[in-house]
Design a protein around this motif. Structure first.
Motif, PDB file in Angstrom:
ATOM      1  N   GLN A  12       0.826  -1.203   0.000  1.00 13.64           N
ATOM      2  CA  GLN A  12       0.000   0.000   0.000  1.00 13.64           C
ATOM      3  C   GLN A  12       0.858   1.249   0.000  1.00 13.64           C
ATOM      4  OE1 GLN A  12      -2.651  -0.977  -0.859  1.00 13.64           O
ATOM      5  NE2 GLN A  12      -4.121  -1.561   0.671  1.00 13.64           N
ATOM      6  N   LEU A  15       2.121   1.847  -3.482  1.00 10.36           N
ATOM      7  CA  LEU A  15       1.053   2.435  -4.301  1.00 10.36           C
ATOM      8  C   LEU A  15       0.789   3.877  -3.892  1.00 10.36           C
ATOM      9  CD1 LEU A  15      -1.430  -0.526  -4.453  1.00 10.36           C
ATOM     10  CD2 LEU A  15       0.063   0.322  -6.257  1.00 10.36           C
ATOM     11  N   MET A 128      -3.218   1.793 -22.109  1.00  8.66           N
ATOM     12  CA  MET A 128      -1.852   1.880 -21.634  1.00  8.66           C
ATOM     13  C   MET A 128      -0.899   1.620 -22.805  1.00  8.66           C
ATOM     14  SD  MET A 128      -0.491  -0.157 -18.449  1.00  8.66           S
ATOM     15  CE  MET A 128      -1.678   0.802 -17.556  1.00  8.66           C
ATOM     16  N   PRO A 144       3.044  -2.917 -11.304  1.00  3.10           N
ATOM     17  CA  PRO A 144       2.976  -2.771 -12.763  1.00  3.10           C
ATOM     18  C   PRO A 144       4.092  -1.844 -13.254  1.00  3.10           C
ATOM     19  CG  PRO A 144       0.824  -2.461 -11.771  1.00  3.10           C
ATOM     20  CD  PRO A 144       1.805  -2.520 -10.652  1.00  3.10           C
ATOM     21  N   ARG A 147       3.262   1.867 -13.303  1.00  2.00           N
ATOM     22  CA  ARG A 147       3.346   2.664 -12.067  1.00  2.00           C
ATOM     23  C   ARG A 147       4.794   2.966 -11.713  1.00  2.00           C
ATOM     24  NH1 ARG A 147      -2.080   3.114  -9.052  1.00  2.00           N
ATOM     25  NH2 ARG A 147      -3.315   2.306 -10.735  1.00  2.00           N
ATOM     26  N   ILE A 216      -4.523   5.073 -16.299  1.00  6.67           N
ATOM     27  CA  ILE A 216      -4.883   4.332 -15.084  1.00  6.67           C
ATOM     28  C   ILE A 216      -6.091   4.897 -14.344  1.00  6.67           C
ATOM     29  CG2 ILE A 216      -2.672   3.215 -14.636  1.00  6.67           C
ATOM     30  CD1 ILE A 216      -1.917   5.486 -12.789  1.00  6.67           C
ATOM     31  N   LEU A 217      -6.451   6.142 -14.611  1.00  6.51           N
ATOM     32  CA  LEU A 217      -7.628   6.688 -13.922  1.00  6.51           C
ATOM     33  C   LEU A 217      -8.775   6.810 -14.923  1.00  6.51           C
ATOM     34  CD1 LEU A 217      -6.054   9.530 -11.750  1.00  6.51           C
ATOM     35  CD2 LEU A 217      -6.358   7.139 -11.183  1.00  6.51           C
ATOM     36  N   SER A 218      -9.962   7.089 -14.408  1.00 10.26           N
ATOM     37  CA  SER A 218     -11.100   7.310 -15.291  1.00 10.26           C
ATOM     38  C   SER A 218     -10.967   8.705 -15.905  1.00 10.26           C
ATOM     39  CB  SER A 218     -12.382   7.192 -14.470  1.00 10.26           C
ATOM     40  OG  SER A 218     -13.468   7.639 -15.218  1.00 10.26           O
TER      41      SER A 218
ATOM     42  N   ASP B 201      -8.114   6.351  -7.039  1.00 10.95           N
ATOM     43  CA  ASP B 201      -7.183   5.232  -7.200  1.00 10.95           C
ATOM     44  C   ASP B 201      -7.641   4.080  -6.318  1.00 10.95           C
ATOM     45  OD1 ASP B 201      -4.777   3.941  -8.113  1.00 10.95           O
ATOM     46  OD2 ASP B 201      -4.126   4.120  -6.034  1.00 10.95           O
ATOM     47  N   SER B 203      -6.205   0.878  -6.630  1.00 11.47           N
ATOM     48  CA  SER B 203      -5.257  -0.230  -6.694  1.00 11.47           C
ATOM     49  C   SER B 203      -5.002  -0.805  -5.304  1.00 11.47           C
ATOM     50  CB  SER B 203      -3.962   0.245  -7.335  1.00 11.47           C
ATOM     51  OG  SER B 203      -3.513   1.410  -6.698  1.00 11.47           O
ATOM     52  N   ALA B 204      -5.008   0.065  -4.293  1.00 11.87           N
ATOM     53  CA  ALA B 204      -4.760  -0.405  -2.935  1.00 11.87           C
ATOM     54  C   ALA B 204      -5.832  -1.415  -2.515  1.00 11.87           C
ATOM     55  CB  ALA B 204      -4.754   0.781  -1.980  1.00 11.87           C
ATOM     56  N   TYR B 205      -7.075  -1.132  -2.888  1.00 12.22           N
ATOM     57  CA  TYR B 205      -8.167  -2.034  -2.495  1.00 12.22           C
ATOM     58  C   TYR B 205      -8.082  -3.351  -3.260  1.00 12.22           C
ATOM     59  CZ  TYR B 205      -9.905   2.429  -0.794  1.00 12.22           C
ATOM     60  OH  TYR B 205     -10.026   3.638  -0.173  1.00 12.22           O
ATOM     61  N   LEU B 207      -5.378  -4.730  -4.267  1.00  6.42           N
ATOM     62  CA  LEU B 207      -4.285  -5.476  -3.641  1.00  6.42           C
ATOM     63  C   LEU B 207      -4.777  -6.180  -2.376  1.00  6.42           C
ATOM     64  CD1 LEU B 207      -1.364  -5.315  -4.691  1.00  6.42           C
ATOM     65  CD2 LEU B 207      -0.867  -3.838  -2.757  1.00  6.42           C
ATOM     66  N   VAL B 227     -15.267   2.155 -13.505  1.00  9.29           N
ATOM     67  CA  VAL B 227     -14.391   2.229 -14.681  1.00  9.29           C
ATOM     68  C   VAL B 227     -12.926   2.225 -14.236  1.00  9.29           C
ATOM     69  CG1 VAL B 227     -13.636   3.732 -16.560  1.00  9.29           C
ATOM     70  CG2 VAL B 227     -16.081   3.388 -16.138  1.00  9.29           C
ATOM     71  N   ALA B 228     -12.623   3.049 -13.221  1.00  8.88           N
ATOM     72  CA  ALA B 228     -11.237   3.120 -12.738  1.00  8.88           C
ATOM     73  C   ALA B 228     -10.819   1.775 -12.140  1.00  8.88           C
ATOM     74  CB  ALA B 228     -11.102   4.238 -11.707  1.00  8.88           C
ATOM     75  N   LYS B 231      -9.961  -0.602 -14.975  1.00 11.53           N
ATOM     76  CA  LYS B 231      -8.682  -0.275 -15.615  1.00 11.53           C
ATOM     77  C   LYS B 231      -7.525  -0.728 -14.733  1.00 11.53           C
ATOM     78  CE  LYS B 231      -8.674   3.850 -18.317  1.00 11.53           C
ATOM     79  NZ  LYS B 231      -8.677   5.306 -18.396  1.00 11.53           N
ATOM     80  N   GLN B 232      -7.652  -0.471 -13.444  1.00 12.48           N
ATOM     81  CA  GLN B 232      -6.543  -0.761 -12.544  1.00 12.48           C
ATOM     82  C   GLN B 232      -6.399  -2.258 -12.291  1.00 12.48           C
ATOM     83  OE1 GLN B 232      -7.517   2.013  -9.436  1.00 12.48           O
ATOM     84  NE2 GLN B 232      -7.154   3.730 -10.814  1.00 12.48           N
ATOM     85  N   ASP B 234      -6.949  -4.513 -14.464  1.00 12.43           N
ATOM     86  CA  ASP B 234      -6.252  -5.003 -15.648  1.00 12.43           C
ATOM     87  C   ASP B 234      -4.762  -4.651 -15.569  1.00 12.43           C
ATOM     88  OD1 ASP B 234      -6.168  -6.026 -18.442  1.00 12.43           O
ATOM     89  OD2 ASP B 234      -5.584  -3.965 -18.858  1.00 12.43           O
ATOM     90  N   GLU B 235      -4.488  -3.430 -15.119  1.00 12.75           N
ATOM     91  CA  GLU B 235      -3.104  -2.988 -15.004  1.00 12.75           C
ATOM     92  C   GLU B 235      -2.306  -3.898 -14.072  1.00 12.75           C
ATOM     93  OE1 GLU B 235      -2.786   0.688 -12.961  1.00 12.75           O
ATOM     94  OE2 GLU B 235      -0.617   0.771 -13.206  1.00 12.75           O
ATOM     95  N   PHE B 236      -2.932  -4.314 -12.980  1.00 11.71           N
ATOM     96  CA  PHE B 236      -2.249  -5.163 -12.008  1.00 11.71           C
ATOM     97  C   PHE B 236      -2.321  -6.647 -12.378  1.00 11.71           C
ATOM     98  CE2 PHE B 236      -2.182  -1.308  -9.720  1.00 11.71           C
ATOM     99  CZ  PHE B 236      -1.161  -1.427  -8.795  1.00 11.71           C
ATOM    100  N   GLU B 258     -11.342  -4.221 -23.369  1.00 14.92           N
ATOM    101  CA  GLU B 258     -10.180  -5.050 -23.009  1.00 14.92           C
ATOM    102  C   GLU B 258      -9.981  -5.109 -21.500  1.00 14.92           C
ATOM    103  OE1 GLU B 258     -10.103  -2.211 -24.579  1.00 14.92           O
ATOM    104  OE2 GLU B 258      -8.551  -0.888 -23.773  1.00 14.92           O
TER     105      GLU B 258
END
Lengths: 292, 394
Positions: A12, A15, A128, A144, A147, A216-218, B201, B203-205, B207, B227-228, B231-232, B234-236, B258
């Motif tokens: 965390q 991130l 991306m 990733p 990041r 990475i964000l909306s 963001d 991503s923390a959740y 994880l 949406v975010a 995306k995240q 997929d990124e991870f 995708e």
């Protein structure tokens, strides 16, 4: 409620560092603009949003992907900033800070509203870059590549900006021009142009952050609305106008926020503001603010 | 597209400002600028206009007037608009209020004024403690939403759940109902995080979800947050399936297919389900530039049935229209009918879908493959668990 898992906490915090990069770049722009122009730039979040939208536009209409966008978008957003500075903002330099804040807030609402009418409130897709897909195993988490790239690029950008302002002759002139514009003008330096370019550079930073955030964000018209509030908190905590303060506080608060998410996620959206209150009460100039 | 959107907003302004002298006045109260406006907003207004036109533009010999206003997702704003519509405009029915807080605020005002409220809020509170005789839920409630996809997933082995929940009434209600359904079906909830509406963001959740040992992530959230998250995830490179409860085709378009491929969920209406839905969707797309979302379709069905009820009742008087509304089954665009229970809840099924892989999307907006159906009765809160006072009255 308080789960302790070391790997999770480390993850965390990493991130959080990534988010800290965004906070730092945005706060840096806010701090430069306030420090050198005395304008509390509430439109900063909108320039961040525009960065992402211009990146989308370049891809959609000109087929220019992420890497060209990273160079072009700050230039385009910066140019827009320059136009707005010349047309609107510069007329308020002589007035109190409050007027600049009101003007830029109005600009922010108008621009956001305009983008919403043109593109709708719906988020836009932005992929991306293929060469940054995938992740590296840090042992305690998968980070990733994208990041990791954000952190590297963000740190370099922040410290390069700091270096230019604090350590070069150009920076020295800038700082002098804000301290005593008449004197600096007497040395043959065109102060108004310098201030205009400073505003352009400050918002270009926001545009750059917008491109970095797009994958990475909306990507939607309100994406800058919340993050700008955090950027302001960062600047207040770091010390209004302190460049280094904004950078270090941005990273630090990102990490603190990540840590809070690991411990008690419900508090993560408020922890930054709790710190802000504590700093304002105990050290109103901010952590890195100059005494004087 | 751009110009049309601009014109549409101008039209809304004109409609909202103009006097309403017609005998049949519909008030469409919605989020026209915030995050939920993507799913409903302007597009549902277009669906309502279609329903009015399909009906011939008038009922009982009087023209049909449509008012619309933006509640800005604020309960007090919504409530004052409703009061003004009642006092000044003489509104005959209020539609949508597509936000739980706004719906809950508008409900008692409309009940007291005796005006039907055909709402588009999802909270099951509006068909329980706050059920009203003249109030009908146009969308699936949180109870049904939470069960439609959860139960089949638990039964197929995804029995350890982690929830990412938006921290307000809708999210909490959805999570609570989802958790109950999971436990009833033999699964367990191994973790929950509540995200603030300000979060960008996640991503923390994600994880944390991964670390929790869950084998499904329930998304008790929606819109740009969802949406975010997609995306995240997929990124991870997350392999845990995301389970959206409230996913529209517009969200998939925003996130990019995708990032959302292979996801299973449930939805009330899908534009490419059969010939009837395709025909309706083609007409809708002609006006709005994209196929209808499920909320657009629900508004169309509801308004068409309302107008038929006014005609059947021979009046716009609330009680009589409500009686007629409930007396006849509502035609669904996809074929078949639904009926309304005493608590105002429509008894309707949901479609189970799986999102396609990017290479399988050969038509624009055709993101879902329908793989099953959740039966209407299984989505309905059992009468003995309901707290609605209207059961047994009539």
């Amino acid at each position: 409620m308080f789960d302790i898992n070391v790997n999770l906490i480390l993850g965390q915090m990493v991130l959080g560092m990534v988010n800290g990069v965004f906070y730092a770049i945005l706060s840096l722009g806010v701090a430069i603009i306030f420090g050198l122009l005395g304008v509390i730039n509430f439109a900063h979040g909108v320039f961040f949003m525009l960065g992402a939208f211009v990146a989308y536009g370049l891809l959609q209409f000109f087929g220019l992907g992420y890497w060209p966008a990273l160079i072009l978008v700050p230039m385009i957003v910066g140019a827009l900033g320059i136009v707005l500075e010349v047309l609107l903002i510069r007329h308020l330099y002589r007035l109190e800070h409050l007027y600049g804040l009101l003007l830029t807030l109005g600009m922010a609402l108008a621009i956001e509203g305009f983008v919403r009418i043109v593109f709708g409130p719906q988020g836009l897709p932005y992929s991306m870059p293929d060469n940054l897909r995938g992740a590296v195993n840090l042992g305690f988490m998968f980070l990733p590549y994208y990041r990791a790239w954000v952190v590297v690029a963000g740190v370099i950008l922040c410290f390069a900006t700091w270096y230019v302002i604090e350590q070069t002759p150009l920076g020295a002139k800038l700082r002098a021009a804000t301290d005593n514009p008449k004197l600096v003008q007497a040395f043959g330096i065109n102060v108004p142009v310098m201030l205009t370019l400073t505003y352009g550079a400050g918002v270009a930073l926001a545009g750059f952050a917008g491109v970095m955030a797009a994958p990475i964000l909306s990507v939607d018209p309100s994406m800058g609305t919340n993050i700008v509030i955090i950027a302001f908190a960062v600047v207040v905590i770091g010390g209004m106008g302190s460049i280094l303060g904004a950078i270090l506080t941005g990273f630090g608060l990102g990490i603190l926020e990540g840590f809070t998410k690991a411990i008690y996620s419900e508090a993560s959206s408020t922890v930054i503001f709790v710190v802000m209150v504590i700093v304002l009460v105990t050290r109103p100039r901010g952590l890195f603010g100059k005494v004087g | 597209m751009m110009t049309r959107k601009l014109l549409c907003s101008v039209a809304v302004g004109a409609l909202a400002a103009g006097p309403a002298m017609a005998d049949v006045t519909l008030g469409y109260l919605a989020d026209l600028s915030g995050s939920t406006s993507v799913l409903s907003g302007e597009s549902s207004r277009v669906a309502i206009e279609m329903a009015i036109e399909d009906f011939g533009g008038e009922v009982l010999g009087e023209p049909i007037e449509l008012l619309s206003a933006d509640h800005l997702t604020q309960a007090d704003t919504g409530a004052s608009i409703v009061r003004e519509w009642i006092d000044v405009e003489g509104v005959d029915v209020v539609l949508s209020a597509d936000n739980s807080a706004v719906g809950l605020a508008a409900s008692p005002i409309l009940a007291e004024a005796g005006i039907p409220f055909l709402h588009g809020a999802s909270t099951s509170a509006l068909s329980n403690d706050q059920c009203e005789p003249l109030q009908i839920q146009a969308l699936m409630d949180t109870y049904g939403l939470s069960r439609a996809i959860t139960v089949p997933l638990v039964e197929s082995g995804n029995d350890q759940w982690f929830f990412i929940t938006v921290d307000y009434a809708f999210g909490q209600a959805l999570e609570a109902a989802g958790a109950a359904a999971i436990e009833e079906a033999g699964g367990a909830v191994v973790g929950t995080v509540r995200h603030s509406p300000q979060d960008i963001d996640f991503s923390a959740y994600l994880l944390e979800a991964q670390a929790s040992g869950a084998n499904a992530i329930g998304l008790a959230t929606f819109g740009s947050w969802q949406v975010a998250i997609a995306k995240q995830a997929d990124e991870f490179g997350m392999e845990l399936p995301l389970v959206p409860y409230f996913l529209g085709i517009t969200d998939v378009e925003s996130a990019g297919i995708e990032n959302l491929q292979g996801i299973r969920g449930a939805v009330q209406f899908y534009w490419n389900e059969n010939d009837a839905t395709r025909e309706f969707s083609a007409r809708f797309a002609e006006r709005y530039g994209r196929p209808p979302t499920f909320t657009n379709a629900m508004m169309y069905e509801t308004v068409r049935h309302y107008l038929e009820s006014v005609e059947a009742a021979g009046t716009t008087e609330g009680v009589a229209v409500n009686e007629a509304f409930r007396a006849t089954p509502i035609d669904m665009i996809r074929g078949g009918t639904t009926t309304v229970r005493e608590d105002g809840r429509q008894i309707r099924p949901m479609l189970i879908y799986q999102t396609r892989a990017p290479e399988e999307v050969t038509t624009d907006w055709d993101f879902f493959e329908i793989i099953g159906e959740a039966d209407a009765d299984s989505l309905l809160l059992p009468q003995d668990q309901s707290t609605c006072r209207l059961f047994g009255e009539g």
